[in-house]
Design a protein around this motif. Structure first.
Motif, PDB file in Angstrom:
ATOM      1  N   UNK A 105       0.886  -1.150   0.000  1.00 19.47           N
ATOM      2  CA  UNK A 105       0.000   0.000   0.000  1.00 19.47           C
ATOM      3  C   UNK A 105       0.930   1.207   0.000  1.00 19.47           C
ATOM      4  N   UNK A 106       0.664   2.192  -0.842  1.00 17.19           N
ATOM      5  CA  UNK A 106       1.531   3.358  -0.927  1.00 17.19           C
ATOM      6  C   UNK A 106       0.714   4.630  -0.723  1.00 17.19           C
ATOM      7  N   UNK A 107       1.141   5.446   0.232  1.00 18.47           N
ATOM      8  CA  UNK A 107       0.424   6.695   0.492  1.00 18.47           C
ATOM      9  C   UNK A 107       0.833   7.748  -0.532  1.00 18.47           C
ATOM     10  N   UNK A 108      -0.156   8.313  -1.202  1.00 20.15           N
ATOM     11  CA  UNK A 108       0.134   9.292  -2.247  1.00 20.15           C
ATOM     12  C   UNK A 108       0.513  10.650  -1.682  1.00 20.15           C
ATOM     13  N   UNK A 114       3.285   0.322   3.158  1.00 17.92           N
ATOM     14  CA  UNK A 114       2.807  -0.670   4.102  1.00 17.92           C
ATOM     15  C   UNK A 114       2.708  -1.999   3.382  1.00 17.92           C
ATOM     16  N   UNK A 142      -3.258   5.321  -2.201  1.00 21.61           N
ATOM     17  CA  UNK A 142      -4.303   6.003  -1.455  1.00 21.61           C
ATOM     18  C   UNK A 142      -3.693   6.926  -0.419  1.00 21.61           C
ATOM     19  N   UNK A 143      -4.422   7.126   0.675  1.00 26.12           N
ATOM     20  CA  UNK A 143      -3.903   7.970   1.737  1.00 26.12           C
ATOM     21  C   UNK A 143      -3.814   7.147   3.012  1.00 26.12           C
ATOM     22  N   UNK A 144      -2.682   7.244   3.687  1.00 31.63           N
ATOM     23  CA  UNK A 144      -2.532   6.503   4.934  1.00 31.63           C
ATOM     24  C   UNK A 144      -3.366   7.175   6.026  1.00 31.63           C
ATOM     25  N   UNK A 145      -3.504   6.507   7.131  1.00 33.12           N
ATOM     26  CA  UNK A 145      -4.324   7.012   8.229  1.00 33.12           C
ATOM     27  C   UNK A 145      -3.999   8.458   8.582  1.00 33.12           C
ATOM     28  N   UNK A 148      -4.870  10.885   5.662  1.00 33.90           N
ATOM     29  CA  UNK A 148      -6.287  11.046   5.345  1.00 33.90           C
ATOM     30  C   UNK A 148      -6.965  11.916   6.405  1.00 33.90           C
ATOM     31  N   UNK A 149      -6.384  11.941   7.607  1.00 30.91           N
ATOM     32  CA  UNK A 149      -6.938  12.825   8.642  1.00 30.91           C
ATOM     33  C   UNK A 149      -6.522  14.273   8.388  1.00 30.91           C
TER      34      UNK A 149
END
Lengths: 154, 154
Positions: A105-108, A114, A142-145, A148-149
């Motif tokens: 999983x890759x945060x943009x 992850x 996507x966006x990690x936790x 995204x907050x």
DNA sequence: CTATGTGCAAAAAGTTTGCACTTTT
DNA sequence: AAAAGTGCAAACTTTTTGCACATAG
């Protein structure tokens, strides 16, 4: 639960094993290379060549870009780091251990990664006539936790 | 069984629908754009900007690179073609119809693509805490039947 | 006729190269 | 001391930009 940064001890071990990997290939351990090892061991995500250069610059004010590029190329060749193409340019990260195959999983936003254990190639893929599979790519963006907050971070 | 080239009729229909897509966006149909539409409709694989330029040059000897890039960017924006990063540079191909979601087998020699219906995201992916999925990438690389028989072609 | 697209030339960004000098071993 | 690595400056590739001219609608 994932941590922003690796713990100090874990990070030092990692840096050391990168250095060992370089020595094992007969490479000389210069200050520049120590700093690169340090950077990759302390960041769990993808970094731009520019960021590598900035990091080294903080300790060796006049580092040249070609040193950065030469070493990144070298580390990719000896398989210590891996290279990915992102919309904003090539990025590099520490290669994951060879323990088991996995994807990411890759945060943009922050480019943190992850692990993702599912591998689609194990699930009855049926290639066209005569096609020889040599490699595959599977990533989820996507966006990690954290991001995204409070979005718009880098 | 896959064909090297599309049939003449299929290809003309495709070229026409690319042109229609451009018109629908209010773009003007220039000779350059017709040639680009022709190229994408006749090739099932990924092409480099340089190849696009070469193709147009055969009909309009002095085309400029900026026209190529401007139009590629435009066609990506209006979703008629898609862009992929390859080790040897960015490549483009005609966007697949919106009929159903699919991925691709990609030949590393001739850059031809073949549809792959399996989508890993449908199979119980479990993202880390708080991770918001926005997109994913899944491709299988190798050699197609033709290229695995007589390798080293481009 | 007007808006849009193109060609040109130049700039920008990222990356690579040759060579003299420095550092590691 | 020898081999390998670095810095510098310049080259190269790919992509973008501003502006005058050409062309589609």
């Amino acid at each position: 639960m994932y941590l922003e940064k690796r713990g100090r001890e874990e990070m030092e071990n990692l840096a050391e094993s990168i250095i060992n990997g370089m020595e094992a290939e007969g490479l000389r351990i210069t200050v520049q290379r120590k700093l690169i090892a340090e950077l990759f061991s302390s960041s769990r995500g993808f970094v731009l060549p520019r960021q590598v250069h900035t990091h080294i610059s903080r300790h060796i004010p006049g580092v040249s870009y070609d040193t950065v590029y030469r070493n990144l190329r070298l580390l990719v060749q000896i398989n210590l780091i891996e290279q990915f193409d992102f919309p904003d340019g090539v990025r590099f990260k520490l290669r994951c251990g060879p323990d088991h195959h996995h994807h990411h999983f890759i945060c943009q936003s922050c480019h943190m990664t992850y692990p993702l254990d599912f591998c689609p190639v194990d699930h009855g893929i049926d290639p066209p006539d005569g096609f020889v599979i040599r490699s595959h790519k599977f990533e989820i963006y996507g966006l990690c936790g954290d991001c995204s907050r409070k979005p718009k971070e880098d």
